[in-house]
Design an enzyme around this catalytic site. Structure first.
Site, PDB file in Angstrom:
ATOM      1  N   ARG A  48       0.836  -1.196   0.000  1.00 30.22           N
ATOM      2  CA  ARG A  48       0.000   0.000   0.000  1.00 30.22           C
ATOM      3  C   ARG A  48       0.875   1.252   0.000  1.00 30.22           C
ATOM      4  O   ARG A  48       1.279   1.731   1.055  1.00 30.22           O
ATOM      5  CB  ARG A  48      -0.912   0.017   1.230  1.00 30.22           C
ATOM      6  CG  ARG A  48      -1.874  -1.161   1.294  1.00 30.22           C
ATOM      7  CD  ARG A  48      -2.785  -1.026   2.506  1.00 30.22           C
ATOM      8  NE  ARG A  48      -3.747  -2.110   2.574  1.00 30.22           N
ATOM      9  CZ  ARG A  48      -4.742  -2.177   3.469  1.00 30.22           C
ATOM     10  NH1 ARG A  48      -4.867  -1.207   4.369  1.00 30.22           N
ATOM     11  NH2 ARG A  48      -5.578  -3.188   3.466  1.00 30.22           N
TER      12      ARG A  48
ATOM     13  N   ASP B 146       1.800   5.084  -0.100  1.00 29.25           N
ATOM     14  CA  ASP B 146       1.133   6.235   0.513  1.00 29.25           C
ATOM     15  C   ASP B 146       0.840   7.306  -0.538  1.00 29.25           C
ATOM     16  O   ASP B 146       1.318   7.233  -1.674  1.00 29.25           O
ATOM     17  CB  ASP B 146       2.039   6.789   1.620  1.00 29.25           C
ATOM     18  CG  ASP B 146       1.269   7.591   2.653  1.00 29.25           C
ATOM     19  OD1 ASP B 146       0.033   7.710   2.527  1.00 29.25           O
ATOM     20  OD2 ASP B 146       1.902   8.101   3.593  1.00 29.25           O
TER      21      ASP B 146
ATOM     22  N   ARG C 117      10.372   6.217   4.230  1.00 29.00           N
ATOM     23  CA  ARG C 117      10.537   7.671   4.229  1.00 29.00           C
ATOM     24  C   ARG C 117      11.223   8.144   5.508  1.00 29.00           C
ATOM     25  O   ARG C 117      12.014   9.096   5.487  1.00 29.00           O
ATOM     26  CB  ARG C 117       9.178   8.353   4.065  1.00 29.00           C
ATOM     27  CG  ARG C 117       8.604   8.202   2.657  1.00 29.00           C
ATOM     28  CD  ARG C 117       7.162   8.643   2.586  1.00 29.00           C
ATOM     29  NE  ARG C 117       7.012  10.025   3.028  1.00 29.00           N
ATOM     30  CZ  ARG C 117       5.822  10.581   3.299  1.00 29.00           C
ATOM     31  NH1 ARG C 117       4.712   9.868   3.179  1.00 29.00           N
ATOM     32  NH2 ARG C 117       5.760  11.840   3.682  1.00 29.00           N
TER      33      ARG C 117
END
Length: 249
Positions: free
Chosen positions: A50, A52, A199
């Site tokens: 998934r 972002d 990230r």
């Protein structure tokens, strides 16, 4: 029931991530609409990961299951999907798969790459994080090497996007820092990734490169020893530089 394995690339700039959401435009939502038109019925669909909002993919994998026989060849299905999809989403490959194939559960590992630019970019601004300060690449490489192995990434987890029972223990297969003139690429391959983990790892590696975080402190963070003085969440790198590069089975 007919099952397909689908390889997709996309520019995530205009989308609220991969996963379908109410009142939001998502990559999976666009793919589902196109698949519904191609197959003439609802399609069961699941992606390998998934991504972002704002995150891109060079090699997202999804499975599609259709509750009927499908006569069209995979090549025809690919062409028809691409005719219907927006310009920033492209189906690269369609192949028939067993009914047992699951894009997420069968994945052995995933590879993400994060791109940093050392100068202002006129054409690729949407795909990099511009760092104006000098970075010590040797220190960043040392820190990246420390990621390899089994670690507790609880300090890098964004709790709101993770399930309460999701393990924070991640097996990192490889982590490298690669440079090509003005672009620095952080590439990480692992068993799985926590929400926003890559990230945050990228943001912390930049802190190391700037000399604002020691290798000892970095080691504590990847061993799950969080410190309120080390605000990992505040160091989260922008979504623009992140790509899901590959899913391995």
């Amino acid at each position: 029931m007919t099952s397909f394995k689908v390889l997709v690339e996309y520019d995530g700039t205009r989308y609220s991530g991969w996963q379908e959401q109410k009142n939001a435009r998502t990559v999976m939502g666009e793919l589902r609409k196109a698949a519904r038109d191609v197959f003439g019925r609802e399609v069961e669909m699941q992606g390998a990961g998934r991504t972002d909002a704002g995150v891109h993919a060079l090699g997202q994998v999804a499975h599609m299951r259709v509750a009927s026989p499908v006569k069209h060849s995979p090549e025809v299905i690919k062409r028809r999907l691409n005719d219907l999809l927006p310009a920033d989403i492209a189906v690269l490959q369609v192949e028939r798969a067993s009914l047992e194939f699951h894009a997420r559960h069968d994945a052995r590992s995933r590879v993400y790459v994060y791109q940093i630019s050392r100068r202002k970019q006129a054409f690729t601004k949407r795909y990099v994080w511009w760092i104006k300060e000098d970075l010590d690449l040797k220190r960043m490489e040392q820190a990246a090497a420390m990621l390899i192995g089994r670690h507790d990434f609880i300090c890098f987890r964004a709790a709101n996007g993770s399930g309460p029972d999701e393990s924070t223990i991640v097996e990192v297969e490889n982590a490298t820092i690669e440079t090509d003139e003005d672009i620095i690429q952080i590439r990480i391959a692992a068993s799985h990734f926590l929400w926003r983990m890559v990230r945050r790892v990228a943001g912390v590696l930049v802190k190391v490169g700037k000399g604002e975080l020691t290798l000892d402190d970095f080691g504590k963070l990847i061993d799950g020893r969080c410190d309120a003085k080390l605000d990992v969440a505040a160091w989260t790198a922008p979504a623009s530089g992140l790509f899901m590069e590959e899913v391995r089975y």
